[in-house]
Design a protein around this motif. Structure first.
Motif, mmCIF file in Angstrom:
data_model
loop_
_atom_site.group_PDB
_atom_site.id
_atom_site.type_symbol
_atom_site.label_atom_id
_atom_site.label_comp_id
_atom_site.label_asym_id
_atom_site.label_seq_id
_atom_site.Cartn_x
_atom_site.Cartn_y
_atom_site.Cartn_z
ATOM 1 N N ARG A 120 -0.425 16.017 6.272
ATOM 2 C CA ARG A 120 -1.498 15.070 6.513
ATOM 3 C C ARG A 120 -2.522 15.050 5.386
ATOM 4 N NH1 ARG A 120 -3.625 13.968 12.391
ATOM 5 N NH2 ARG A 120 -1.568 13.912 13.345
ATOM 6 N N SER A 121 -2.930 13.938 5.001
ATOM 7 C CA SER A 121 -3.957 13.645 3.989
ATOM 8 C C SER A 121 -3.687 14.154 2.570
ATOM 9 C CB SER A 121 -5.361 14.048 4.457
ATOM 10 O OG SER A 121 -5.523 15.433 4.365
ATOM 11 N N GLU A 122 -3.037 15.331 2.436
ATOM 12 C CA GLU A 122 -2.806 15.780 1.058
ATOM 13 C C GLU A 122 -1.347 15.779 0.622
ATOM 14 O OE1 GLU A 122 -3.467 20.489 1.604
ATOM 15 O OE2 GLU A 122 -4.912 19.100 2.495
ATOM 16 N N GLY A 123 -0.422 15.469 1.536
ATOM 17 C CA GLY A 123 1.002 15.435 1.174
ATOM 18 C C GLY A 123 1.312 14.255 0.250
ATOM 19 N N LEU A 124 2.511 14.290 -0.289
ATOM 20 C CA LEU A 124 2.924 13.247 -1.236
ATOM 21 C C LEU A 124 2.885 11.848 -0.592
ATOM 22 C CD1 LEU A 124 4.046 12.884 -4.132
ATOM 23 C CD2 LEU A 124 6.328 13.105 -3.175
ATOM 24 N N PHE A 125 3.368 11.761 0.643
ATOM 25 C CA PHE A 125 3.393 10.452 1.300
ATOM 26 C C PHE A 125 1.974 9.937 1.555
ATOM 27 C CE2 PHE A 125 7.803 11.314 3.458
ATOM 28 C CZ PHE A 125 8.404 11.268 2.212
ATOM 29 N N ALA A 126 1.100 10.861 1.990
ATOM 30 C CA ALA A 126 -0.287 10.470 2.254
ATOM 31 C C ALA A 126 -0.955 9.997 0.967
ATOM 32 C CB ALA A 126 -1.054 11.649 2.849
ATOM 33 N N GLN A 127 -0.644 10.686 -0.123
ATOM 34 C CA GLN A 127 -1.238 10.294 -1.411
ATOM 35 C C GLN A 127 -0.700 8.945 -1.886
ATOM 36 O OE1 GLN A 127 -1.692 13.159 -4.532
ATOM 37 N NE2 GLN A 127 -1.809 14.883 -3.121
ATOM 38 N N ALA A 128 0.578 8.703 -1.611
ATOM 39 C CA ALA A 128 1.179 7.417 -1.988
ATOM 40 C C ALA A 128 0.514 6.283 -1.212
ATOM 41 C CB ALA A 128 2.679 7.438 -1.718
#
Ligand SMILES: [Fe+2]
Ligand SMILES: [Fe+2]
Length: 185
Positions: A120-128
């Motif tokens: 959540r919030s800092e993972g690669l997908f969240a950043q994308a």
């Protein structure tokens, strides 16, 4: 996800993650050698296709757009680490020594990697998502490439050796196998 739905890149990739998790769970419960081998081939096929579509389409789209580029570099290295075990497993039989251990270490590696992508919030997908990538367009491209690879690999019957992106391809040399060195003591 049906092909009629408009795919979202993150949803599509997460769906792949869930599918592989289920396959690893089925492997844990399997006892029959034939079943185990079929599951491993399916796991390796799914992982190879997933890695290729991320490396060809999703990761390059994240490059220079997300906050933490380190995360992206680590993702490539984690993929390549998993490919070593995938190559080992594709080349061995369920009765081989270390077979189950290789599957469970691969499963742990993938769990860690998936966590880094989905955090959540800092993972690669969240950043994308935060970077405002066009997830619908990417989803469409991921889906098309995935379908083409599925045909090409024919459910794993035609699966090539995994190609690394960050490892430069050093040859590993096998020393005395564990069993043999224990016996000689
Ligand atoms: Fe992934
Ligand atoms: Fe990945």
């Amino acid at each position: 996800m049906s092909t009629k739905q408009k795919p979202d890149a993150v949803a599509l990739l997460k769906e792949d993650h869930r599918k592989v998790e289920k396959l690893f769970e089925s492997f844990e419960k399997a006892h029959d050698a034939g079943k185990k081998q079929a599951l491993v081939r399916e796991i390796c096929t799914e992982l190879c296709i997933h890695a290729i579509i991320e490396e060809e389409i999703f990761y390059p789209a994240c490059k220079d757009r997300i906050k933490e580029e380190d995360l992206l570099e680590e993702a490539y290295v984690e993929h390549d680490g998993a490919k070593v075990l995938i190559a080992e497993l594709l080349d061995s039989e369920p009765d081989a020594e270390f077979y189950d251990a290789k599957v469970s270490v691969l499963s742990e590696m993938i769990k860690h990697h998936v966590k880094e992508e989905e955090k959540r919030s800092e993972g690669l997908f969240a950043q994308a998502k935060e970077a405002g990538l066009d997830l619908e367009n990417l989803g469409q491209r991921l889906m098309e490439r995935k379908e083409a690879l599925k045909d090409e690999f024919q459910h794993g019957a035609n699966l090539p050796s995994p190609h690394t992106r960050s490892f430069t391809g050093h040859e590993l040399v096998q020393d005395t196998p564990v069993q043999a060195s224990a016996a000689s003591r």
